[in-house]
Write a protein that holds these residues in place. Sequence first.
Motif, PDB file in Angstrom:
ATOM      1  N   ALA A   1       0.722  -1.228  -0.010  1.00 54.73           N
ATOM      2  CA  ALA A   1       0.050  -0.037   0.025  1.00 54.73           C
ATOM      3  C   ALA A   1       0.692   1.200  -0.139  1.00 54.73           C
ATOM      4  N   GLU A   2       1.971   1.353   0.710  1.00 56.66           N
ATOM      5  CA  GLU A   2       2.889   2.365   0.851  1.00 56.66           C
ATOM      6  C   GLU A   2       3.501   2.702  -0.569  1.00 56.66           C
ATOM      7  N   LEU A   3       4.118   1.561  -1.118  1.00 49.87           N
ATOM      8  CA  LEU A   3       4.666   1.766  -2.432  1.00 49.87           C
ATOM      9  C   LEU A   3       3.623   2.060  -3.439  1.00 49.87           C
ATOM     10  N   ALA A   4       2.399   1.559  -3.406  1.00 49.27           N
ATOM     11  CA  ALA A   4       1.481   2.210  -4.407  1.00 49.27           C
ATOM     12  C   ALA A   4       1.147   3.441  -4.431  1.00 49.27           C
ATOM     13  N   THR A   5       1.008   3.957  -3.172  1.00 50.00           N
ATOM     14  CA  THR A   5       0.971   5.402  -2.949  1.00 50.00           C
ATOM     15  C   THR A   5       1.992   6.266  -3.480  1.00 50.00           C
ATOM     16  N   LEU A   6       3.223   5.762  -3.256  1.00 53.16           N
ATOM     17  CA  LEU A   6       4.254   6.484  -3.816  1.00 53.16           C
ATOM     18  C   LEU A   6       4.398   6.556  -5.530  1.00 53.16           C
ATOM     19  N   CYS A   7       3.837   5.372  -6.063  1.00 57.45           N
ATOM     20  CA  CYS A   7       3.828   5.395  -7.535  1.00 57.45           C
ATOM     21  C   CYS A   7       2.252   6.037  -7.890  1.00 57.45           C
ATOM     22  N   GLY A   8       1.311   6.381  -6.963  1.00 58.36           N
ATOM     23  CA  GLY A   8       0.094   6.917  -7.633  1.00 58.36           C
ATOM     24  C   GLY A   8      -0.749   5.995  -8.227  1.00 58.36           C
ATOM     25  N   ILE A   9      -0.820   4.741  -7.978  1.00 58.58           N
ATOM     26  CA  ILE A   9      -1.527   3.568  -8.395  1.00 58.58           C
ATOM     27  C   ILE A   9      -1.916   2.965  -7.295  1.00 58.58           C
ATOM     28  N   SER A  10      -3.134   1.999  -7.463  1.00 54.36           N
ATOM     29  CA  SER A  10      -3.676   1.120  -6.705  1.00 54.36           C
ATOM     30  C   SER A  10      -2.418   0.282  -6.188  1.00 54.36           C
ATOM     31  N   PRO A  11      -2.666  -0.575  -5.135  1.00 51.18           N
ATOM     32  CA  PRO A  11      -1.929  -1.740  -4.964  1.00 51.18           C
ATOM     33  C   PRO A  11      -2.023  -2.913  -5.812  1.00 51.18           C
ATOM     34  N   ARG A  12      -3.134  -3.262  -6.107  1.00 53.07           N
ATOM     35  CA  ARG A  12      -3.466  -4.243  -7.190  1.00 53.07           C
ATOM     36  C   ARG A  12      -2.737  -3.825  -8.386  1.00 53.07           C
ATOM     37  N   HIS A  13      -2.942  -2.945  -8.780  1.00 52.62           N
ATOM     38  CA  HIS A  13      -2.498  -2.356 -10.161  1.00 52.62           C
ATOM     39  C   HIS A  13      -0.861  -2.500 -10.067  1.00 52.62           C
ATOM     40  N   LEU A  14      -0.153  -1.961  -8.812  1.00 53.74           N
ATOM     41  CA  LEU A  14       1.276  -2.198  -8.424  1.00 53.74           C
ATOM     42  C   LEU A  14       1.643  -3.463  -8.652  1.00 53.74           C
ATOM     43  N   HIS A  15       0.759  -4.478  -7.974  1.00 60.18           N
ATOM     44  CA  HIS A  15       1.296  -5.804  -7.848  1.00 60.18           C
ATOM     45  C   HIS A  15       1.530  -6.504  -9.190  1.00 60.18           C
ATOM     46  N   ARG A  16       0.497  -6.068 -10.139  1.00 64.27           N
ATOM     47  CA  ARG A  16       0.391  -6.632 -11.504  1.00 64.27           C
ATOM     48  C   ARG A  16       1.429  -5.960 -12.255  1.00 64.27           C
ATOM     49  N   GLN A  17       1.789  -4.887 -12.371  1.00 61.10           N
ATOM     50  CA  GLN A  17       2.981  -4.207 -13.007  1.00 61.10           C
ATOM     51  C   GLN A  17       3.926  -4.554 -12.619  1.00 61.10           C
ATOM     52  N   PHE A  18       4.179  -4.544 -11.018  1.00 52.98           N
ATOM     53  CA  PHE A  18       5.577  -5.246 -10.892  1.00 52.98           C
ATOM     54  C   PHE A  18       5.937  -6.454 -11.184  1.00 52.98           C
ATOM     55  N   ILE A  19       4.921  -7.517 -11.332  1.00 50.91           N
ATOM     56  CA  ILE A  19       5.365  -8.832 -11.458  1.00 50.91           C
ATOM     57  C   ILE A  19       5.731  -8.899 -13.207  1.00 50.91           C
TER      58      ILE A  19
END
Length: 153
Positions: free
Chosen positions: A61-79
Amino acid sequence: MINPLGRSPEAMEALFQLIRVELRRVFHQAAGAATASRLAPWQFRRVRERIEAGAPMPGVAELATLCGISPRHLHRQFIALTGKTISAYIETYRIEQAKLLLAAAEVPMKQVAEQAGFSHGNSFARAFRRATGLSPREYRQRSAALTNEASAM
């Protein structure tokens, strides 16, 4: 020219034109989707910088906030970008930090575990063995042996 289907040349040309337009559209969408499924360089840099900033390790959640995207979206994009989940990436980073600490000096194991971001020595030892196939002590001994061999030459 003989038309075996009995269609007019104009109808056939219109059909081929439609197929060309649709193929261009599909290929254009596929190219856009391939680049859209990855983190932007600035987003990945922010994630890395936050992880490298040290303990406490950030949550998704903290990393997603840093990136300006949702946690789920960050998870998918990171993978899509790294081939790893965020937690696996963080654990790999922590193990690499521990390897440096183990090879560099005679820092007590408990301190190595804490500096690498592990709250307990047992969880550190399990994660380290899972990642390297060696216990932290075995890794330290092998590092020291390699260093001694290199300095003897």
